[in-house]
Design an enzyme around this catalytic site. Structure first.
Site, PDB file in Angstrom:
ATOM      1  N   LYS A  93       0.832  -1.218   0.000  1.00 32.33           N
ATOM      2  CA  LYS A  93       0.000   0.000   0.000  1.00 32.33           C
ATOM      3  C   LYS A  93       0.859   1.259   0.000  1.00 32.33           C
ATOM      4  O   LYS A  93       1.907   1.303   0.643  1.00 32.33           O
ATOM      5  CB  LYS A  93      -0.897   0.025   1.250  1.00 32.33           C
ATOM      6  CG  LYS A  93      -1.927  -1.088   1.293  1.00 32.33           C
ATOM      7  CD  LYS A  93      -2.677  -1.115   2.611  1.00 32.33           C
ATOM      8  CE  LYS A  93      -3.846  -0.161   2.639  1.00 32.33           C
ATOM      9  NZ  LYS A  93      -4.688  -0.381   3.865  1.00 32.33           N
ATOM     10  N   GLY A 142      -8.362   6.876  -2.361  1.00 30.56           N
ATOM     11  CA  GLY A 142      -9.191   6.497  -3.508  1.00 30.56           C
ATOM     12  C   GLY A 142      -8.868   5.111  -4.030  1.00 30.56           C
ATOM     13  O   GLY A 142      -9.152   4.800  -5.182  1.00 30.56           O
ATOM     14  N   LYS A 165      -0.938  -7.462   5.956  1.00 29.80           N
ATOM     15  CA  LYS A 165      -1.556  -8.744   5.653  1.00 29.80           C
ATOM     16  C   LYS A 165      -2.867  -8.447   4.927  1.00 29.80           C
ATOM     17  O   LYS A 165      -3.600  -7.536   5.302  1.00 29.80           O
ATOM     18  CB  LYS A 165      -1.839  -9.523   6.933  1.00 29.80           C
ATOM     19  CG  LYS A 165      -2.464 -10.867   6.655  1.00 29.80           C
ATOM     20  CD  LYS A 165      -2.322 -11.807   7.823  1.00 29.80           C
ATOM     21  CE  LYS A 165      -2.879 -13.179   7.485  1.00 29.80           C
ATOM     22  NZ  LYS A 165      -2.112 -13.857   6.422  1.00 29.80           N
ATOM     23  N   TYR A 166      -3.145  -9.184   3.849  1.00 29.49           N
ATOM     24  CA  TYR A 166      -4.388  -8.998   3.102  1.00 29.49           C
ATOM     25  C   TYR A 166      -5.458  -9.868   3.746  1.00 29.49           C
ATOM     26  O   TYR A 166      -5.359 -11.099   3.731  1.00 29.49           O
ATOM     27  CB  TYR A 166      -4.170  -9.389   1.639  1.00 29.49           C
ATOM     28  CG  TYR A 166      -5.377  -9.178   0.763  1.00 29.49           C
ATOM     29  CD1 TYR A 166      -5.829  -7.899   0.476  1.00 29.49           C
ATOM     30  CD2 TYR A 166      -6.058 -10.260   0.206  1.00 29.49           C
ATOM     31  CE1 TYR A 166      -6.941  -7.699  -0.331  1.00 29.49           C
ATOM     32  CE2 TYR A 166      -7.168 -10.060  -0.616  1.00 29.49           C
ATOM     33  CZ  TYR A 166      -7.603  -8.779  -0.874  1.00 29.49           C
ATOM     34  OH  TYR A 166      -8.694  -8.578  -1.674  1.00 29.49           O
ATOM     35  N   LEU A 167      -6.448  -9.240   4.347  1.00 31.59           N
ATOM     36  CA  LEU A 167      -7.501 -10.009   5.017  1.00 31.59           C
ATOM     37  C   LEU A 167      -8.477 -10.535   3.966  1.00 31.59           C
ATOM     38  O   LEU A 167      -8.859  -9.814   3.049  1.00 31.59           O
ATOM     39  CB  LEU A 167      -8.215  -9.130   6.045  1.00 31.59           C
ATOM     40  CG  LEU A 167      -7.304  -8.533   7.132  1.00 31.59           C
ATOM     41  CD1 LEU A 167      -8.100  -7.707   8.125  1.00 31.59           C
ATOM     42  CD2 LEU A 167      -6.543  -9.632   7.872  1.00 31.59           C
ATOM     43  N   LYS A 216     -16.391   2.965  -1.925  1.00 31.19           N
ATOM     44  CA  LYS A 216     -17.684   2.652  -1.309  1.00 31.19           C
ATOM     45  C   LYS A 216     -18.861   2.983  -2.233  1.00 31.19           C
ATOM     46  O   LYS A 216     -18.829   3.976  -2.943  1.00 31.19           O
ATOM     47  CB  LYS A 216     -17.823   3.455  -0.013  1.00 31.19           C
ATOM     48  CG  LYS A 216     -16.719   3.155   0.984  1.00 31.19           C
ATOM     49  CD  LYS A 216     -16.599   4.242   2.037  1.00 31.19           C
ATOM     50  CE  LYS A 216     -15.342   4.004   2.886  1.00 31.19           C
ATOM     51  NZ  LYS A 216     -14.986   5.193   3.685  1.00 31.19           N
ATOM     52  N   GLU A 224     -11.017   4.354  10.214  1.00 30.14           N
ATOM     53  CA  GLU A 224     -11.456   3.204   9.423  1.00 30.14           C
ATOM     54  C   GLU A 224     -10.777   1.928   9.921  1.00 30.14           C
ATOM     55  O   GLU A 224      -9.562   1.921  10.164  1.00 30.14           O
ATOM     56  CB  GLU A 224     -11.125   3.429   7.947  1.00 30.14           C
ATOM     57  CG  GLU A 224     -11.842   4.645   7.375  1.00 30.14           C
ATOM     58  CD  GLU A 224     -11.755   4.739   5.856  1.00 30.14           C
ATOM     59  OE1 GLU A 224     -12.661   5.333   5.264  1.00 30.14           O
ATOM     60  OE2 GLU A 224     -10.779   4.221   5.266  1.00 30.14           O
ATOM     61  N   ARG A 243     -11.733  14.618   7.977  1.00 29.09           N
ATOM     62  CA  ARG A 243     -12.714  15.498   7.306  1.00 29.09           C
ATOM     63  C   ARG A 243     -14.098  14.886   7.436  1.00 29.09           C
ATOM     64  O   ARG A 243     -14.248  13.766   7.907  1.00 29.09           O
ATOM     65  CB  ARG A 243     -12.348  15.592   5.827  1.00 29.09           C
ATOM     66  CG  ARG A 243     -12.249  14.202   5.200  1.00 29.09           C
ATOM     67  CD  ARG A 243     -12.138  14.200   3.706  1.00 29.09           C
ATOM     68  NE  ARG A 243     -11.729  12.910   3.203  1.00 29.09           N
ATOM     69  CZ  ARG A 243     -12.524  11.875   2.985  1.00 29.09           C
ATOM     70  NH1 ARG A 243     -13.812  11.965   3.258  1.00 29.09           N
ATOM     71  NH2 ARG A 243     -12.058  10.739   2.528  1.00 29.09           N
ATOM     72  N   VAL A 254     -18.329  11.394   2.770  1.00 28.23           N
ATOM     73  CA  VAL A 254     -19.485  11.288   1.875  1.00 28.23           C
ATOM     74  C   VAL A 254     -20.660  10.647   2.622  1.00 28.23           C
ATOM     75  O   VAL A 254     -21.802  11.103   2.534  1.00 28.23           O
ATOM     76  CB  VAL A 254     -19.124  10.434   0.627  1.00 28.23           C
ATOM     77  CG1 VAL A 254     -20.352  10.235  -0.263  1.00 28.23           C
ATOM     78  CG2 VAL A 254     -17.992  11.062  -0.156  1.00 28.23           C
TER      79      VAL A 254
END
Ligand code: ADP
Length: 450
Positions: free
Chosen positions: A159, A165, A202-204, A238, A276, A292, A295
């Protein structure tokens, strides 16, 4: 000091959303707009407006000097950045404050810290918030990536530190895929953010995306307004959000909330923010913080009965919250559909002239949109054209209300994602709340016959 006039440095539905909160508080508004947005609804409704440049965002909505000049000539005393554009630009927040204006958001220091996802994870680790396992900081070499990947075990995710985005994110399912993921993530991050620093997680394989809404004043008070479940995503973006999460109970919410509000109090955070998390097997793991308004904030407003923008304006003016966590109550369930000007099968952008626009109504239905019949959706900006938000006493009632609202809603002349949302509400797994972050990609592929 109370705010008298707020410049809204944004466009579309969020500019309207902020204008409405200001109006109800007796605060005057200044809209800014590009030439293509001269007749847009946010310009029509604002008390004053200033043209800040040509259509490309970098020359208008991202043009800091033009926006600050607009604030100066109109005598605005504060700037609300909305989401996107300059909302998470620490340099901009610093410039706003250097011009003796109030920035309606966190301090530039906190924006900068959370904008660097490595620094954000580091801060949360020190504050005792659980993280997704991965590298401690940036990866200096590919060899380091290989060693950390072996430790946390495949699959892994490379990452971008500056990510956003959903860009600069690549999965490696085995060591043979790691070099490509490393190379591609860095190249994408360099191109998108001008910064190729990357880290590894780690990719869950079956998490839900659950985030917590927080609000802090400048007197040390921090509260949370519960969680939103934003697991329905396409390409890490999302599409539909719910409050609360179908899988959490009040005890889970209280435990996470207590941990997060303690951390933010220690950090000295101010204004609104969202932490998050990925949630899998009953465990929360922090991934990033957005400094911030988001949406999807309306679903939280519907279940808590608060106006988050008014709260942002109040705390930016230096007012204390005036309530504590025990005053925050949750009622029923809310769902938001993001309706975009995109083909519902291919997701190709579909700008152009809207023919008939008809918004649904009735009890528990809210539409946040800057659309009107005859409006031309410009090709230059984000494709979000409306947010349909419903509230019900229970999740089942919210789904029934969503189904009938989607049936009432008309946006013709351009392709929109309304048909996709209509299909999602009919799905038995969605109705059961049984989904992870990978569910929607499969659902979309099924509709495409893939
Ligand atoms: P961005 O800032 O680009 O939105 P995030 O870190 O918020 O990136 O991640 C966006 C989405 O990508 C998450 O909501 C989730 O669906 C997915 N994701 C991120 N990290 C992981 C991970 N470690 N494992 C699985 N999915 C992930």
């Amino acid at each position: 000091m109370p705010l008298r006039k707020v410049l809204i440095a944004n466009r579309g539905e969020i500019a309207l959303r902020i204008h409405r909160a200001c109006q109800e508080m007796g605060i005057a508004t200044v809209a800014v707009h590009s030439t293509v947005d001269a007749t847009a609804m946010h310009v029509r409704l604002a008390d004053e407006s200033v043209c800040i440049g040509p259509p490309p965002a970098r020359d208008s909505y991202l043009n800091m000097a033009a926006i600050l000049s607009a604030a100066a000539i109109t005598g605005a005393d504060a700037i609300h950045p909305g989401y996107g554009f300059l909302s998470e630009n620490a340099d901009f927040a610093e410039m706003v404050e250097a011009h003796q204006l109030t920035f309606i958001g966190p301090t530039p220091g906190h924006i900068r810290m959370m904008g660097d996802k490595i620094a954000a994870k580091d801060a949360m680790r020190r504050l005792g918030v659980p993280l997704v396992p991965g590298s401690l900081g940036a990866l200096a070499t590919f060899e380091e990536a290989r060693i950390v990947a072996q430790e946390v075990m495949y699959p892994v995710l490379i990452k971008a530190a500056a990510g956003g985005g959903g860009r600069g994110m690549k999965v490696a399912r085995a060591e043979s895929e790691l070099e490509d993921a490393w190379r591609l993530a860095r190249a994408e991050a360099k191109a998108a953010f001008g910064n190729d620093e990357v880290y590894l997680e780690k990719y869950l394989d079956r998490p839900r995306h659950i985030e917590l809404q927080v609000l802090a004043d400048t007197h040390g008070n921090v509260v949370h307004f519960g969680e939103r479940d934003c697991s329905l995503q396409r390409r890490h973006q999302k599409l539909l959000e719910e409050a609360g999460s179908p899988v959490l109970g009040q005890a889970d919410r209280d435990a996470l909330g207590a941990q997060v509000t303690r951390a933010l109090r220690e950090l000295g955070y101010r204004n609104a923010g969202t932490l998050e998390f990925l949630w899998q097997d009953g465990q929360f793991a922090f991934i990033e913080m957005n400094t911030r308004l988001q949406v999807e904030h309306p679903v939280t407003e519907m279940v808590c009965g608060i106006d988050l923008v008014k709260e942002q304006l109040r705390v930016a003016a230096g007012e204390p919250l005036g309530y504590d966590q025990s005053d925050v109550r949750f009622h029923g369930h809310a769902i938001e559909c993001r309706i975009t000007a995109e083909d519902p099968q291919s997701f190709a952008p579909s700008p152009g002239r809207v023919g008939t626009y008809h918004a649904p109504g009735g009890l528990g239905v809210r539409v946040d949109s800057a659309l009107y019949s005859g409006y031309v959706v410009p090709p230059h900006y984000d494709s979000l054209i409306a947010k349909l938000v419903v509230h019900g006493g229970t999740r089942a009632e919210a789904i029934a209300r969503l189904r009938r609202s989607l049936a009432e809603m008309v946006v013709d002349g351009i392709a929109t994602t309304l048909p996709l949302h209509r299909a999602i509400v009919e799905d038995a797994e969605f109705q059961a709340g049984d989904y992870t972050i990978h569910w929607l990609e499969r659902f979309v592929a099924g509709r495409q016959g893939g």
